[in-house]
Structures are given as structure tokens and as C-alpha cells.
Design a protein around this motif. Structure first.
Motif, PDB file in Angstrom:
ATOM      1  N   ASP A  63       0.810  -1.212   0.000  1.00 17.84           N
ATOM      2  CA  ASP A  63       0.000   0.000   0.000  1.00 17.84           C
ATOM      3  C   ASP A  63       0.845   1.263   0.000  1.00 17.84           C
ATOM      4  O   ASP A  63       0.317   2.371   0.015  1.00 17.84           O
ATOM      5  N   SER A  64       2.189   1.098  -0.034  1.00 18.92           N
ATOM      6  CA  SER A  64       3.087   2.245   0.027  1.00 18.92           C
ATOM      7  C   SER A  64       4.312   1.968  -0.835  1.00 18.92           C
ATOM      8  O   SER A  64       4.665   0.806  -1.085  1.00 18.92           O
ATOM      9  N   ILE A  65       4.979   3.046  -1.253  1.00 18.64           N
ATOM     10  CA  ILE A  65       6.065   2.896  -2.225  1.00 18.64           C
ATOM     11  C   ILE A  65       7.192   3.881  -1.934  1.00 18.64           C
ATOM     12  O   ILE A  65       6.950   4.985  -1.418  1.00 18.64           O
ATOM     13  N   ARG A  73      17.804   3.229  -2.558  1.00 21.02           N
ATOM     14  CA  ARG A  73      17.611   1.777  -2.608  1.00 21.02           C
ATOM     15  C   ARG A  73      17.862   1.073  -1.281  1.00 21.02           C
ATOM     16  O   ARG A  73      17.361  -0.034  -1.053  1.00 21.02           O
ATOM     17  N   LEU A  74      18.645   1.688  -0.400  1.00 20.96           N
ATOM     18  CA  LEU A  74      19.019   1.014   0.835  1.00 20.96           C
ATOM     19  C   LEU A  74      17.985   1.156   1.951  1.00 20.96           C
ATOM     20  O   LEU A  74      18.168   0.613   3.043  1.00 20.96           O
ATOM     21  N   LEU A  75      16.895   1.879   1.692  1.00 20.96           N
ATOM     22  CA  LEU A  75      15.822   1.967   2.688  1.00 20.96           C
ATOM     23  C   LEU A  75      15.065   0.637   2.705  1.00 20.96           C
ATOM     24  O   LEU A  75      14.437   0.251   1.729  1.00 20.96           O
ATOM     25  N   ARG A  76      15.141  -0.070   3.825  1.00 27.35           N
ATOM     26  CA  ARG A  76      14.524  -1.392   3.905  1.00 27.35           C
ATOM     27  C   ARG A  76      13.008  -1.281   4.071  1.00 27.35           C
ATOM     28  O   ARG A  76      12.530  -0.646   5.018  1.00 27.35           O
ATOM     29  N   PRO A  77      12.243  -1.926   3.198  1.00 29.99           N
ATOM     30  CA  PRO A  77      10.785  -1.887   3.348  1.00 29.99           C
ATOM     31  C   PRO A  77      10.301  -2.417   4.689  1.00 29.99           C
ATOM     32  O   PRO A  77       9.354  -1.862   5.261  1.00 29.99           O
ATOM     33  N   ASP A  78      10.935  -3.472   5.209  1.00 24.34           N
ATOM     34  CA  ASP A  78      10.440  -3.996   6.491  1.00 24.34           C
ATOM     35  C   ASP A  78      10.649  -2.994   7.621  1.00 24.34           C
ATOM     36  O   ASP A  78       9.817  -2.892   8.532  1.00 24.34           O
ATOM     37  N   ARG A  87       2.769  -1.153   4.324  1.00 22.26           N
ATOM     38  CA  ARG A  87       3.376  -2.270   3.592  1.00 22.26           C
ATOM     39  C   ARG A  87       4.077  -1.683   2.365  1.00 22.26           C
ATOM     40  O   ARG A  87       3.445  -1.420   1.338  1.00 22.26           O
ATOM     41  N   PHE A  88       5.373  -1.497   2.496  1.00 26.21           N
ATOM     42  CA  PHE A  88       6.153  -0.781   1.490  1.00 26.21           C
ATOM     43  C   PHE A  88       6.776  -1.712   0.454  1.00 26.21           C
ATOM     44  O   PHE A  88       7.205  -2.828   0.774  1.00 26.21           O
ATOM     45  N   ALA A  89       6.869  -1.192  -0.772  1.00 28.34           N
ATOM     46  CA  ALA A  89       7.761  -1.724  -1.803  1.00 28.34           C
ATOM     47  C   ALA A  89       8.779  -0.633  -2.105  1.00 28.34           C
ATOM     48  O   ALA A  89       8.414   0.539  -2.224  1.00 28.34           O
ATOM     49  N   ASN A  90      10.042  -0.996  -2.200  1.00 27.26           N
ATOM     50  CA  ASN A  90      11.076  -0.031  -2.591  1.00 27.26           C
ATOM     51  C   ASN A  90      11.407  -0.274  -4.051  1.00 27.26           C
ATOM     52  O   ASN A  90      12.064  -1.259  -4.397  1.00 27.26           O
ATOM     53  N   LEU A  91      10.944   0.620  -4.907  1.00 26.14           N
ATOM     54  CA  LEU A  91      11.114   0.470  -6.349  1.00 26.14           C
ATOM     55  C   LEU A  91      12.055   1.531  -6.910  1.00 26.14           C
ATOM     56  O   LEU A  91      11.910   1.973  -8.055  1.00 26.14           O
ATOM     57  N   ALA A 114      -6.267   4.401  -2.968  1.00 28.34           N
ATOM     58  CA  ALA A 114      -5.765   5.241  -1.860  1.00 28.34           C
ATOM     59  C   ALA A 114      -4.472   4.663  -1.297  1.00 28.34           C
ATOM     60  O   ALA A 114      -4.485   4.020  -0.233  1.00 28.34           O
ATOM     61  N   PRO A 115      -3.335   4.869  -1.980  1.00 29.50           N
ATOM     62  CA  PRO A 115      -2.058   4.447  -1.379  1.00 29.50           C
ATOM     63  C   PRO A 115      -1.845   5.145  -0.041  1.00 29.50           C
ATOM     64  O   PRO A 115      -2.306   6.277   0.166  1.00 29.50           O
ATOM     65  N   LYS A 116      -1.155   4.495   0.852  1.00 29.37           N
ATOM     66  CA  LYS A 116      -0.954   5.060   2.187  1.00 29.37           C
ATOM     67  C   LYS A 116       0.199   6.069   2.195  1.00 29.37           C
ATOM     68  O   LYS A 116       0.050   7.195   2.658  1.00 29.37           O
ATOM     69  N   TYR A 117       1.380   5.657   1.698  1.00 25.28           N
ATOM     70  CA  TYR A 117       2.549   6.531   1.658  1.00 25.28           C
ATOM     71  C   TYR A 117       3.212   6.462   0.283  1.00 25.28           C
ATOM     72  O   TYR A 117       3.235   5.400  -0.352  1.00 25.28           O
ATOM     73  N   ALA A 118       3.785   7.582  -0.126  1.00 27.73           N
ATOM     74  CA  ALA A 118       4.674   7.626  -1.283  1.00 27.73           C
ATOM     75  C   ALA A 118       5.893   8.445  -0.877  1.00 27.73           C
ATOM     76  O   ALA A 118       5.773   9.643  -0.596  1.00 27.73           O
TER      77      ALA A 118
END
Length: 349
Positions: A63-65, A73-78, A87-91, A114-118
Motif C-alpha cells: 500500500d506504500s512505495i 535503494r538502501l531503505l529497507r521496506p520492512d 506495507r512498502f515496496a522499494n522500487l 488510496a495508497p498510504k505513503y509515497a
């Protein structure tokens, strides 16, 4: 009769081979993009992230990207998930242009009301002056993967590269190969911490034995303040489009990334004026959009002043990347940094 039989057999064999290969590609679905392919546990395996990430962007589990270049790139989604309850994806993609970043976020936003965070990492590609800016790098960018039509993926998959990635995907599904990235797009591209060498890092940061200082001119160039108003930042229209595409309820966090202090321009230079103007315009843009915060880590700070925090002038250590997650979560809540590690430039109401 012999030649007729030969050509019939050859034609039949070629058709059979094409059907077989097409069936393999459909079943394996190397980019996880084909309609009605079997629901297998596929992973991103293409070397070029631009091929691997559209499927992750469409995955409804996130729900977040995070988007950006390798500086994000080094920001860990978990870690982000825990810090921001999402619930992040790092793209973030290596050397991604502003256009490529906008496109992957467009794919993500298209599937979610409605994404939560960008979280958008801002570095030099968002602050370049000129009338236009390159859309692509030397890496191939598959536009057909980024539109809303999955059916046009089929003819575009008929190339040798597809069979190469299909072989990797098949190897992964059979337990013979490891995934290149996580299911959330994350991969730690740094060497092991045991291989960190401060002197080597300093040579990369300072382009010589360091540390050393960058001397600032005593006064800014004549007329620089007047020139600032005439500068054009072509990527800002893309950024405005990205913010417009996201709902007002989405928390949008714009992050000027923490270049090492030596990489940041000295005061009273044209380059410093360019960054100052870029930050001012993006901050003004952010104030026009609800739930938008601009955090500036590209400042002299306890993070950017320490050589030990960097592998080179752009990429921090993993420990600092995890610290950035904590600080981004703090800044997103409107709280200032207790150690002046970032500045909140502005917030949209």
C-alpha cells in the motif's frame, strides 16, 4: 514428393516449437505480467530493474512505495513498515531518470484508489537546469510494461532476452536459483560490512587522499539572484504530475537525499544557488498538495559530515540507511530533528 514431405515436416516442427516455447513463456511468465498465467510464486529476476519492478508495483499486497535512484535503494521496506505502519515496496532504480521514476509510480497508483505513503527521493535528476531532460538512460526501458494494457506485453515478449529471464524464473521456481531482489523490490547492493575500508571510502569521496575541504568563494557570482528566476527545471512538471496523480489522503514525503557534505556545493557558487532554487520551488509545490512534507537531508549535518557514514559520496552505510528510516518517519509526523540531521522545508495542508 520428398521435398514436399520435408517442408511439411519442417513447417510443422517450427509451429510445434513456437507453440511449445510460447506455452513455456506463458506458464513461467518471467516478468509476472501476462494475463491468465498460472498463479506461481514468481520473483523479480531481470538484471534491469525496469523490467522487474512493474509487477511489484501492481501487487496489491503493497500500500506504500519508495521511488528514487540508488541513493534510496538502501531503505529497507520492512523497517519502513514498522516505522510507519504500512506495507512498502522499494522500487528505486539505479540511475533512474525523473521520467522513469514517475512512470513506476504511475503504475503503482493506477492499481490503488488510496495508497498510504509515497516516499520520493530527490537528487540531481530532480534539480537539473535546462529546457529538457533525457527520458531514459542507456538501460532499456520497456514502455509496454508500464501501460494499462497487459495484452500488448505478449508480442513484446518475443525476444531472446525473454527466454533468458524465463530460464532464470524457471530455475527459481524449481529451487535452483536465488531471487535477484526481494518480493518488495529491496536488495542490499553494498559489500559486507566486514569489507568496509575508511581510506578507500575517502578516496572515493574526495577523489584523493582525504579528508579535505571545499573552499567557498567570498561572495556569490554577480547577478546570480536575477538568474535564478529564469532557470527552468524540466523535471518539476513531472513531479507536479506525480503529486496530482496521488490522492489527497496519501502521505507524500519528498526527501532530498543526504549527499556527503563534500559532494554538496560550497556556499556562494552557482551550483549552490541552483540547489537552493530547486529546493525552494519544490517546497512551494509541496505546499499546494495535501499531506505533503519536504525533508531536506542534503545539508551539513552529523550524517553528511562523517566519512564513516559513507561508502562513497552518494551511498551511505546500511546503518545510516536504517537511521534515515527512523528520521523520515519522525519528519513525516512533523517533528524536527533533535540533532539537526534534517530540516523540514515545508508541509502541504
Amino acid at each position: 514428393m520428398g521435398w514436399q514431405r520435408y517442408w511439411k515436416w519442417l513447417t510443422g516442427a517450427l509451429i510445434g516449437l513456437a507453440v511449445f516455447l510460447g506455452g513455456v513463456i506463458w506458464i513461467v511468465d518471467p516478468y509476472d505480467s501476462l494475463p491468465f498465467s498460472p498463479p506461481l510464486e514468481r520473483m523479480p529476476l531481470a538484471q534491469n530493474q525496469r523490467y522487474s519492478y512493474p509487477a511489484i508495483a501492481r501487487n496489491p499486497v503493497f500500500d506504500s512505495i519508495v521511488i528514487g535512484t540508488s541513493t534510496m535503494r538502501l531503505l529497507r521496506p520492512d523497517a519502513l513498515n514498522e516505522a510507519l505502519d504500512a506495507r512498502f515496496a522499494n522500487l528505486s532504480m539505479n540511475s533512474a531518470t525523473a521520467y522513469e521514476q514517475a512512470r513506476i509510480l504511475e503504475v503503482f497508483a493506477r492499481r490503488r484508489p488510496a495508497p498510504k505513503y509515497a516516499i520520493i527521493g530527490l537528487d540531481v535528476v530532480w534539480c537539473t537546469i535546462g529546457e529538457s531532460q533525457p527520458k531514459y538512460t542507456f538501460r532499456r526501458f520497456p514502455e509496454w510494461m508500464y501501460d494499462a494494457n497487459p495484452w500488448n506485453d505478449i508480442p513484446n515478449l518475443l525476444e531472446f532476452k525473454t527466454f533468458e529471464v524465463a530460464g532464470r524464473q524457471a530455475g527459481y521456481l524449481l529451487g535452483l536459483r536465488k531471487a535477484r531482489y526481494g518480493a518488495d523490490g529491496y536488495a542490499n547492493f553494498l559489500p559486507p560490512p566486514s569489507e568496509y575500508n575508511l581510506e578507500k571510502a575517502r578516496k572515493s569521496i574526495y577523489r584523493a587522499a582525504g579528508p579535505r575541504r571545499r573552499d567557498a568563494p567570498a561572495a556569490p557570482p554577480p547577478g546570480i539572484e536575477k538568474k535564478r528566476a529564469s532557470w527552468s527545471f524540466p523535471s518539476h512538471a513531472l513531479l507536479e504530475g506525480v503529486l496530482n496523480a496521488l490522492p489527497g489522503a496519501t502521505r507524500k514525503i519528498l526527501v532530498f537525499v543526504p549527499y556527503h557534505q563534500f559532494r554538496q556545493p560550497p556556499a556562494n557558487t552557482v551550483e549552490a544557488a541552483r540547489w537552493r532554487e530547486c529546493k525552494a520551488r519544490i517546497t512551494a509545490m509541496a505546499r499546494r498538495h495535501a499531506n505533503t512534507t519536504v525533508l531536506d537531508f542534503m545539508i551539513p549535518s552529523p550524517i553528511t559530515a562523517r566519512d564513516e557514514n559513507y561508502w562513497d559520496s552518494l551511498h551511505t552505510t546500511n546503518a545510516i540507511a536504517d537511521r534515515l528510516v527512523e528520521l523520515i518517519a519522525r519528519g513525516a509526523g512533523g517533528r524536527s530533528s533533535s540533532d539537526s540531521e534534517y530540516v523540514i522545508l515545508g508541509q502541504g495542508q
